[in-house]
Structures are given as C-alpha cells and as structure tokens.
Design a protein around this motif. Structure first.
Motif, PDB file in Angstrom:
ATOM      1  N   THR A 379       0.781  -1.211   0.103  1.00  0.00           N
ATOM      2  CA  THR A 379       0.171  -0.028  -0.073  1.00  0.00           C
ATOM      3  C   THR A 379       0.770   1.255  -0.073  1.00  0.00           C
ATOM      4  O   THR A 379       0.567   2.242   0.379  1.00  0.00           O
ATOM      5  CB  THR A 379      -1.096   0.205   1.204  1.00  0.00           C
ATOM      6  OG1 THR A 379      -0.296   0.002   2.258  1.00  0.00           O
ATOM      7  CG2 THR A 379      -2.004  -1.035   1.135  1.00  0.00           C
ATOM      8  N   ILE A 380       2.075   1.217  -0.665  1.00  0.00           N
ATOM      9  CA  ILE A 380       2.965   2.288  -0.843  1.00  0.00           C
ATOM     10  C   ILE A 380       2.722   3.065  -1.857  1.00  0.00           C
ATOM     11  O   ILE A 380       2.355   2.336  -3.022  1.00  0.00           O
ATOM     12  CB  ILE A 380       4.528   1.571  -0.814  1.00  0.00           C
ATOM     13  CG1 ILE A 380       4.696   1.475   0.672  1.00  0.00           C
ATOM     14  CG2 ILE A 380       5.338   3.257  -1.067  1.00  0.00           C
ATOM     15  CD1 ILE A 380       6.017   0.775   0.832  1.00  0.00           C
ATOM     16  N   GLU A 381       2.550   4.344  -2.104  1.00  0.00           N
ATOM     17  CA  GLU A 381       2.093   5.094  -3.145  1.00  0.00           C
ATOM     18  C   GLU A 381       3.224   4.967  -4.172  1.00  0.00           C
ATOM     19  O   GLU A 381       4.342   4.973  -3.986  1.00  0.00           O
ATOM     20  CB  GLU A 381       2.007   6.459  -2.805  1.00  0.00           C
ATOM     21  CG  GLU A 381       0.651   6.910  -1.974  1.00  0.00           C
ATOM     22  CD  GLU A 381      -0.537   6.926  -3.034  1.00  0.00           C
ATOM     23  OE1 GLU A 381      -0.262   7.011  -4.233  1.00  0.00           O
ATOM     24  OE2 GLU A 381      -1.589   6.842  -2.330  1.00  0.00           O
ATOM     25  N   VAL A 382       2.829   4.858  -5.625  1.00  0.00           N
ATOM     26  CA  VAL A 382       3.752   4.539  -6.641  1.00  0.00           C
ATOM     27  C   VAL A 382       3.566   5.762  -7.548  1.00  0.00           C
ATOM     28  O   VAL A 382       2.424   5.895  -8.058  1.00  0.00           O
ATOM     29  CB  VAL A 382       3.513   3.160  -7.387  1.00  0.00           C
ATOM     30  CG1 VAL A 382       4.627   3.021  -8.452  1.00  0.00           C
ATOM     31  CG2 VAL A 382       3.621   2.065  -6.482  1.00  0.00           C
ATOM     32  N   PRO A 383       4.771   6.458  -7.769  1.00  0.00           N
ATOM     33  CA  PRO A 383       4.685   7.621  -8.646  1.00  0.00           C
ATOM     34  C   PRO A 383       4.259   7.337  -9.964  1.00  0.00           C
ATOM     35  O   PRO A 383       4.860   6.184 -10.266  1.00  0.00           O
ATOM     36  CB  PRO A 383       6.062   8.264  -8.587  1.00  0.00           C
ATOM     37  CG  PRO A 383       6.791   7.683  -7.407  1.00  0.00           C
ATOM     38  CD  PRO A 383       6.188   6.235  -6.979  1.00  0.00           C
ATOM     39  N   PHE A 384       3.632   7.847 -10.700  1.00  0.00           N
ATOM     40  CA  PHE A 384       3.278   7.428 -12.138  1.00  0.00           C
ATOM     41  C   PHE A 384       2.987   8.765 -12.837  1.00  0.00           C
ATOM     42  O   PHE A 384       2.725   9.861 -12.423  1.00  0.00           O
ATOM     43  CB  PHE A 384       1.994   6.619 -12.221  1.00  0.00           C
ATOM     44  CG  PHE A 384       0.679   7.375 -11.907  1.00  0.00           C
ATOM     45  CD1 PHE A 384      -0.252   7.787 -12.879  1.00  0.00           C
ATOM     46  CD2 PHE A 384       0.346   7.240 -10.589  1.00  0.00           C
ATOM     47  CE1 PHE A 384      -1.336   8.707 -12.443  1.00  0.00           C
ATOM     48  CE2 PHE A 384      -0.767   7.998 -10.166  1.00  0.00           C
ATOM     49  CZ  PHE A 384      -1.477   8.659 -11.047  1.00  0.00           C
ATOM     50  N   SER A 385       3.247   8.644 -14.406  1.00  0.00           N
ATOM     51  CA  SER A 385       2.738   9.755 -15.174  1.00  0.00           C
ATOM     52  C   SER A 385       1.568   9.176 -16.035  1.00  0.00           C
ATOM     53  O   SER A 385       1.428   8.026 -16.372  1.00  0.00           O
ATOM     54  CB  SER A 385       3.927  10.101 -16.156  1.00  0.00           C
ATOM     55  OG  SER A 385       4.375   9.143 -16.926  1.00  0.00           O
ATOM     56  N   LEU A 386       0.993  10.245 -16.635  1.00  0.00           N
ATOM     57  CA  LEU A 386      -0.361   9.737 -17.316  1.00  0.00           C
ATOM     58  C   LEU A 386      -0.510  10.668 -18.686  1.00  0.00           C
ATOM     59  O   LEU A 386      -0.355  11.822 -18.585  1.00  0.00           O
ATOM     60  CB  LEU A 386      -1.668   9.858 -16.474  1.00  0.00           C
ATOM     61  CG  LEU A 386      -2.851   9.278 -16.926  1.00  0.00           C
ATOM     62  CD1 LEU A 386      -3.699   8.806 -15.676  1.00  0.00           C
ATOM     63  CD2 LEU A 386      -3.906  10.045 -18.038  1.00  0.00           C
ATOM     64  N   GLN A 387      -0.686   9.893 -19.705  1.00  0.00           N
ATOM     65  CA  GLN A 387      -0.980  10.498 -20.974  1.00  0.00           C
ATOM     66  C   GLN A 387      -2.349  10.186 -21.412  1.00  0.00           C
ATOM     67  O   GLN A 387      -2.596   8.944 -21.658  1.00  0.00           O
ATOM     68  CB  GLN A 387       0.121  10.170 -21.819  1.00  0.00           C
ATOM     69  CG  GLN A 387      -0.028  10.732 -23.263  1.00  0.00           C
ATOM     70  CD  GLN A 387       0.698  10.075 -24.276  1.00  0.00           C
ATOM     71  OE1 GLN A 387       1.968   9.336 -24.008  1.00  0.00           O
ATOM     72  NE2 GLN A 387       0.703  10.727 -25.660  1.00  0.00           N
ATOM     73  N   LEU A 388      -2.935  11.160 -21.994  1.00  0.00           N
ATOM     74  CA  LEU A 388      -4.429  10.761 -22.613  1.00  0.00           C
ATOM     75  C   LEU A 388      -4.119  10.899 -24.052  1.00  0.00           C
ATOM     76  O   LEU A 388      -3.952  12.095 -24.552  1.00  0.00           O
ATOM     77  CB  LEU A 388      -5.537  11.672 -21.872  1.00  0.00           C
ATOM     78  CG  LEU A 388      -7.034  11.756 -22.964  1.00  0.00           C
ATOM     79  CD1 LEU A 388      -7.380  10.103 -22.713  1.00  0.00           C
ATOM     80  CD2 LEU A 388      -7.748  12.746 -22.095  1.00  0.00           C
ATOM     81  N   ASP A 389      -4.340   9.603 -24.804  1.00  0.00           N
ATOM     82  CA  ASP A 389      -4.247   9.856 -26.403  1.00  0.00           C
ATOM     83  C   ASP A 389      -5.675   9.746 -26.825  1.00  0.00           C
ATOM     84  O   ASP A 389      -6.196   8.828 -26.809  1.00  0.00           O
ATOM     85  CB  ASP A 389      -3.617   8.599 -26.897  1.00  0.00           C
ATOM     86  CG  ASP A 389      -3.371   8.334 -28.200  1.00  0.00           C
ATOM     87  OD1 ASP A 389      -4.068   9.109 -29.097  1.00  0.00           O
ATOM     88  OD2 ASP A 389      -2.460   7.678 -28.655  1.00  0.00           O
ATOM     89  N   LYS A 390      -6.270  10.982 -27.188  1.00  0.00           N
ATOM     90  CA  LYS A 390      -7.403  11.281 -27.809  1.00  0.00           C
ATOM     91  C   LYS A 390      -7.605  10.598 -29.092  1.00  0.00           C
ATOM     92  O   LYS A 390      -8.882  10.289 -29.673  1.00  0.00           O
ATOM     93  CB  LYS A 390      -7.818  12.770 -27.783  1.00  0.00           C
ATOM     94  CG  LYS A 390      -8.021  13.598 -26.423  1.00  0.00           C
ATOM     95  CD  LYS A 390      -8.584  14.742 -26.458  1.00  0.00           C
ATOM     96  CE  LYS A 390      -8.909  15.497 -25.029  1.00  0.00           C
ATOM     97  NZ  LYS A 390      -9.219  16.703 -25.083  1.00  0.00           N
TER      98      LYS A 390
END
Length: 537
Positions: A379-390
């Motif tokens: 339950t440790i937060e994992v950093p992430f990046s997010l990209q929305l491909d429309k």
C-alpha cells in the motif's frame, strides 16, 4: 441302476458340460475391416471417348456412401448447373452421376472424388478415385503439379482450389471474378496439387481459398494466389509450380452510417482508412463539436458529437485520400445517452515491456490525476505519469514497476470526464507483475540477409502476433519477456521500407512481400535464454 439309465445320465452330463463351456466364451466379431471399397466397373467405362450419355454409373464391391462431397468432389471443367451425384445420405453399391446440362464438344472431363468414396460400415476411403471421359475422339493427357502455401501464415489452409484459365482472344485477368476456369482441382487437406488430362495451350494459373465453392474470385471473402508467368503446355509439364495465397486489401469504400446512441454514429468501411475524414453537411448548432476514434477490433470509426439537436436525418461527406469522396445519409432520432464504461489491457499480470492502459467506450475528454492513485502490495504510493491519447481514446500509465509485486489503481468518482459529460464511478483495478525469472528470452541473429530492412515477428503456435523487431543492419534481435511456450518466428522482407508486411494485388500483378519462417517452433522456458541463428535462403 440299469445300463440304459446309466447311458442316459452320461449323455445329459456331457451336454451340460458342453453348454457350460460355451457360456464361458464370447463370440468374436473378427478383425476390423480396414479395406477400402474396390472399384469394379463403370458404365460407360472409365476413360471413354466420344462420350454422349447423360448418366454415369460407377460400381464398387461393397456398399459405399459419399463423405463431404461438396468439398471433396471436383469436376473439371466445372459445370453449371452441377450434375446430380448420388447416393447422398444413404448407401449404394454404385455412384450415379446425372448431367443436367449439355457437355462441351471435344473436351476431356475429369471427376475427382478425392476421399469422398467410403465404405458404409467403417468409413474406409477409396483415395483419389477419378473418372475421366472425353466428348471427342481422344483424351487430353498433359498435366502439371505443384504446391500451395500461404504468403504470411506458416500453415496453408486446406481445400484450396487450383485453376487454369485458357489464354485466348477472350481472356483478361478480370475473368477470375466472372467465369469459371477451364480446368480446376483441389489440394484437399494437403499442400500439393495435380492438374491432369489437360490439352496443349497457354494458361493462367491461380489458386483460391474459395469460400463459396463457386470457382470465381470474391475478394471480400476469398484469398488468391497466382503464378506470374504464362503456363505453356506441353513445354511446362516438367515444372513444379509454387503459389502463395494472400488476402487482398479491398478498395476503400465507406458504408452506410448508423446512429447507435444519442451522441454516437458509427461509420463502417472497407479497405484502409488512412486519411478518412467525416464532414457534416446538415445544418448544426454553432457550438457543434465532434470527436472521432477508431474501433480496436472492427473496420469502424466512432463519430461522437455534441450537443444533440433535432433532425430527421443527417447528411455527411466522407473522404479518404484523393480517390474517394461520397455523400452518405444517416437516420437520426433522439435516443438514450450512453454511460461511460472503462476497461483495461491487463489480464492477470502486466509484462515489463508494456504499459498499463485504460480504455473507454465513450471519448475520454479530461483526466484528473489527483483523483487517481497507484499503490503496490504494501500500500505504498507509486509515482506515475499519465498521458491521454485522444486519437486512440486510451489513457496510458507509465511507472517504475518491480517483479513479484501487485498493484492497485484506484479511480475516485469524476476522475475521468468524457466528451458528453459523463463521469466515472469509483473503480478499483488490481494487477500484478511476475518474477523476471518467469519469462524467457531469445536472441535471434539473422544470417545471409541480402538486403535490409527486414522485420522479424514472433507468433504463437496458432499464428497470433506476439511482437516484432525492425532490423536495419547486421545485429541480434532480442525477444524478451516471453511467457513459456512455443513460438514461431518469421522474417518479412520489407521491400518498400514502410515497416509492415504488404499483401499483393492480382489485377495489378503484385505479389505479396516475401516471408520466410524459421523451420521449427522454438520452445521458450522460464528463466531461460537461447541464442539462435536464423539462416535465410
């Protein structure tokens, strides 16, 4: 006891013993019949000349039936209408062929029964029985042979039709769409073919995966293959011909659009929608907006619009490149509004060489990352990046993952808002990663490459695509993160350098790009590496 009584008792006792012994045994049915039905005679006789009858009877030494006659029995030249061939659904000691049309003059006919003639009890087949006759004074006796493969797949389809079109003053390549060929045969369940009882002349040799069994080429459903040069008989009788089947890409055609929900219209198409553009010609509100994205499985574009407005029908102009432009009409009415439904690309575990992706049935418009969390098994937060491909309508998560871990993606309400104002409910998605030792790796080194670039593709045993590598110079291609199992590898000679396999075109005389398979399947084991040379011939 008198002598007569003693004798009677002995007789009865002996009979009792005989009956008892008989009960202990079982009656044997004998050995299983494995002998196929034997041809006895035909009326008229096989290989008859000056044939002028409307019926043939072929006799066998036992009761026979016809198994899968639609596929197995090939008549060359083809007849329309086809003759009646019996028995169908029953058994008989003879096969009857009843002609329903006038036969061609001075023509040698061949009726190849394949493996359809089987005995009534055990199903033993009389293999490749042929009945041949001529309506002229002599039988044509020339023949050719060869093999049929698939241009892309490792294993060719069964029951391929192989045909010869006679090249005369009436021949054109377009005849394959309209007329039956002069001669025809089938590969049945092998890759080999033989065309016999041919007359001297010049011919076009083609092969078809003939879905309708009508001996004409229907590009929507059939595969085709062709020999590039003209076949000349008798000089080419010693050749072994090789043909590869391919599925042509249809010319682009936009299909009639259909409204499927309040704010969505789907546009199906044939061919390749490389630059398909949809323009609404009907009058719409000034704040009218659209979003279009492709279906992941079908040849369809999803056309979304806002706001909804009243109209009986909508008129669209659809264009694709410079060669296609058409006006299409869709019926239009008020319907229920679609709700948002999310899915993802993970089935249990996420491989180390792929990203976690979220898909939606409606166009995703905005994503609030503050309402999305990613945690591991502790339950440790994992950093992430997010990209929305429309364009593809998918959200792509990138994060650093570790082996033998489990992850939870949680989307709070309103994390995703779609194009028509829907928002998601609370969603929790669980997936895991395996140990790196659970995967295998193959180092594939090509040898004897005459020209780069080439594509190396891995498929599973069923031919499903797994992954590919573009090779532009002499180097080793690494296929890692492979689940244990058997894989096939193929090399595509990318002659036009467009990064994909290109199929052929019959009318343009274009053969598909060459594909070479590694001869055997390669088995991948967990925690295992294999260095494998691949020699191209």
């Amino acid at each position: 006891m008198c002598k007569r009584s003693h004798t009677l008792l002995v007789t009865i006792f002996s009979l009792f013993l005989m009956v008892s012994c008989a009960k202990k045994g079982t009656i044997s049915g004998g050995e299983k019949d494995e002998i196929p039905p034997k041809f006895i005679k035909a009326n008229p006789p096989n290989f008859s000349t000056n044939f002028n009858r409307d019926e043939i009877r072929i006799y066998f030494d036992e009761y026979v039936k016809l198994k899968d006659p639609q596929k197995q029995i090939i008549i060359s030249p083809p007849m329309d209408p086809k003759p009646q061939i019996t028995p169908l659904g029953g058994a008989s000691k003879y096969i009857k062929i009843k002609f329903l049309d006038t036969l061609l003059e001075n023509t040698t006919y061949s009726i190849n029964f394949g493996q359809s003639v089987v005995d009534n009890n055990e199903g033993n087949a009389n293999p490749f029985f042929r009945y041949v006759f001529s309506t002229g004074d002599s039988l044509d006796s020339l023949g050719i042979r060869g093999t049929v493969g698939d241009a892309l797949e490792k294993k060719a389809d069964p029951f391929i039709t192989v045909a010869l079109y006679e090249i005369d003053e009436n021949y054109s390549d377009s005849l394959v769409f309209q007329q039956v060929p002069r001669y025809v045969t089938s590969t049945l369940d092998s890759i080999n073919f033989n065309l016999d009882n041919l007359k001297a002349g010049k011919y076009k040799l083609i092969a078809l995966k003939d879905a309708a069994t009508n001996y004409t080429y229907e590009p929507k459903q059939d595969k085709i293959g062709f020999y590039e040069e003209i076949v000349t008989l008798p000089s080419d009788t010693s050749k072994v011909f090789s043909i590869n089947l391919f599925k042509e890409i249809l010319d682009f055609k936009a299909l009639k659009p259909k409204q499927v929900s309040k704010n969505e219209i789907i546009f199906g198409y044939e061919g390749i929608a490389d630059s398909m553009n949809i323009n609404l010609l009907s009058k719409a509100p000034e704040n009218f907006e659209t979003r279009v994205f492709p279906d992941k499985e079908k040849d369809t574009l999803h056309y979304w619009f806002r706001p909804f407005f009243e109209a009986d029908s909508l008129i669209f102009e659809v264009a694709n490149g410079k060669n296609f432009r058409d006006t299409l009409v869709a019926r239009f009415k008020d319907q229920y509004k679609d709700s948002i439904k999310l899915s993802n690309n993970v089935k249990g575990s996420l491989a180390f060489n792929e990203d976690f992706r979220i898909f939606s049935n409606t166009p995703m418009e905005t994503i609030d990352e503050k309402l999305i969390s990613l945690t591991d098994k502790d339950t440790i937060e994992v950093p992430f990046s997010l990209q929305l491909d429309k364009v593809k309508n998918e959200a792509i998560f990138a994060f650093e993952r570790t082996e033998s871990n489990s992850y939870t993606v949680e989307l709070l309400p309103e994390a995703i808002t779609d194009f028509i104002g829907n928002v998601n409910d609370s969603i929790t998605i669980n997936f895991r990663t395996k140990k790196l030792a659970d995967y295998g790796t193959i180092f594939l080194t090509l040898q004897n490459v005459k020209k780069y670039p080439v594509l190396i593709q891995a498929t599973d045993e069923k031919g499903n695509f797994i992954s590919e590598k573009l090779v532009t110079k002499e180097e080793t291609a690494i296929f890692d993160n492979l689940n244990p199992g058997k894989y096939n590898f193929r090399v595509i000679f990318d002659s036009n350098n467009n990064g994909k396999w290109d199929t052929g075109n019959f009318l343009k005389g274009i053969q598909p790009e060459k594909v070479v398979y590694f001869p055997e399947s390669i088995e991948v084991r967990a925690n295992w590496e294999l260095k494998q040379p691949f020699v191209l011939e």
